[in-house]
Design an enzyme around this catalytic site. Structure first.
Site, PDB file in Angstrom:
ATOM      1  N   GLU A 251      21.485  14.890 -32.363  1.00 24.41           N
ATOM      2  CA  GLU A 251      21.474  15.026 -30.902  1.00 24.41           C
ATOM      3  C   GLU A 251      22.438  14.030 -30.258  1.00 24.41           C
ATOM      4  O   GLU A 251      23.155  14.359 -29.306  1.00 24.41           O
ATOM      5  CB  GLU A 251      20.057  14.813 -30.356  1.00 24.41           C
ATOM      6  CG  GLU A 251      19.095  15.930 -30.699  1.00 24.41           C
ATOM      7  CD  GLU A 251      17.693  15.657 -30.173  1.00 24.41           C
ATOM      8  OE1 GLU A 251      17.266  16.377 -29.258  1.00 24.41           O
ATOM      9  OE2 GLU A 251      17.009  14.732 -30.656  1.00 24.41           O
TER      10      GLU A 251
ATOM     11  N   ASP B 277      19.970  15.890 -26.278  1.00 28.54           N
ATOM     12  CA  ASP B 277      18.800  16.759 -26.220  1.00 28.54           C
ATOM     13  C   ASP B 277      18.904  17.729 -25.044  1.00 28.54           C
ATOM     14  O   ASP B 277      18.689  18.935 -25.191  1.00 28.54           O
ATOM     15  CB  ASP B 277      17.554  15.870 -26.084  1.00 28.54           C
ATOM     16  CG  ASP B 277      16.289  16.668 -25.909  1.00 28.54           C
ATOM     17  OD1 ASP B 277      15.871  17.299 -26.889  1.00 28.54           O
ATOM     18  OD2 ASP B 277      15.727  16.671 -24.794  1.00 28.54           O
TER      19      ASP B 277
END
Lengths: 225, 225
Positions: free
Chosen positions: B116, B44
């Site tokens: 992610e 992220d």
């Protein structure tokens, strides 16, 4: 042109492009065709990554939620203002005279934004590998040894390994009290090993208080080896 | 052990450490001692930086707010689910049989988190310079040329340079209409240059609609050169 050599010395970094440091130091009130908001955007993202990666590697057993919580305690306006003050960034910022009269040079939002912008500028000029050690050194110098130790070391895990070997049991943590309003609560936690208590400690979260009291217990148990 | 070579081909990246790709593909429902949440935390942060830096460089005249808005339109669950589907990530994810029955393999949250995590794993193993081109290639392939052109090019600035040279004036944009509920509003914008209109275009924000209609005007003006 101003002399940035003292600031560069504090940072441990010399800018090749002096326009970049000037842009990073320029608050929007200064009414130039440029200001530090774009570099702040970049700096914010790169600081988030550097601190996130550091915690990821330091706490191999912490889950995503714990990592996020610890990062949030460092990566915020208060944290960056603290680092900005450590390098006396306020002395170098370009602000309007109105903002000057309004004590802008000491405002948290202005200092924090300029700090992020300076970090963004270093990243832009020299990349992640140049910026990483600078950020980690500033954090290390700013947070006193004990705080940083508690924040960055996993004392709970270390203690558990000791108590399992010595007592065949794991420590118990009890919340003894909590203080303060919701947005800045503190917790006091006690630790119990093999039905005996080894002390209490306070912290800004249950996790931090547990880490702090685990450190106390480790010191006691290591002293009695 | 499963064969990840097709996935690795889609990514344009081969993992040295196959345990890392396994961790990145393991949803917490699978009940292993590890899951992909920690790598997702890292991924992220690094995706936020890569997309942020890309926009920073592509839009030299956009301010922080505009950059944040464009980034937010790409860096979110919907955007990452789209990229996950492009590389058929759902086929490789490890989930519990309950989650399997619950159509977990097609759930946005599970796909987005795994995407992610895969990006975090590549970053961890090979660093930012290896991951950057992979992310930008996936974005480029997923968003069709026109969307990406509008998103990533500054047509307004280019057009302004043309109209200043040719007419001695700058374009005017007028909001003609807006559609849809607040959380997915669309805007229709018309463009006027030298008191003549050159067309209308729609977009998911005023900025995107303006960029789209600026592109139309550029094509018209270039055609009449």
């Amino acid at each position: 042109m101003s002399d940035y050599s003292k600031l560069e010395k504090c940072l441990g970094y010399q800018f090749n492009d002096k326009n970049l440091i000037i842009e990073a130091l320029t608050h929007k009130s200064f009414k130039k065709p440029y200001n530090n908001e774009r570099l702040e955007f970049l700096g914010d993202a790169v600081l988030n990554l550097i601190v996130g990666e550091f915690l990821f590697l330091k706490f191999p057993k912490s889950n995503e939620g714990e990592l996020s919580k610890i990062r949030a305690s460092l990566v915020n306006e208060t944290g960056f203002t603290r680092l900005a003050n450590d390098i006396k960034l306020g002395e170098y910022i370009f602000i309007s005279s109105a903002e000057e009269r309004n004590k802008g040079r000491t405002k948290a939002s202005i200092l924090s934004d300029a700090f992020e912008a300076i970090m963004g500028a270093i990243y832009l000029e020299s990349g992640l590998s140049a910026l990483k050690p600078i950020v980690l050194k500033l954090l290390d110098e700013s947070y006193d040894k004990i705080n940083l130790d508690v924040l960055f070391s996993d004392y709970k895990t270390a203690l558990q390994e000791i108590t399992q070997a010595r007592f065949g049991s794991i420590p118990e943590y009890k919340i003894e009290a909590s203080f303060g309003p919701d947005h800045k609560k503190e917790f006091e936690v006690s630790i119990w090993i093999d039905e005996q208590t080894y002390g209490k400690a306070k912290g800004k979260s249950k996790k931090l208080a547990q880490q702090a009291v685990a450190k106390i217990a480790i010191d006691i148990l290591k002293g009695s080896e």
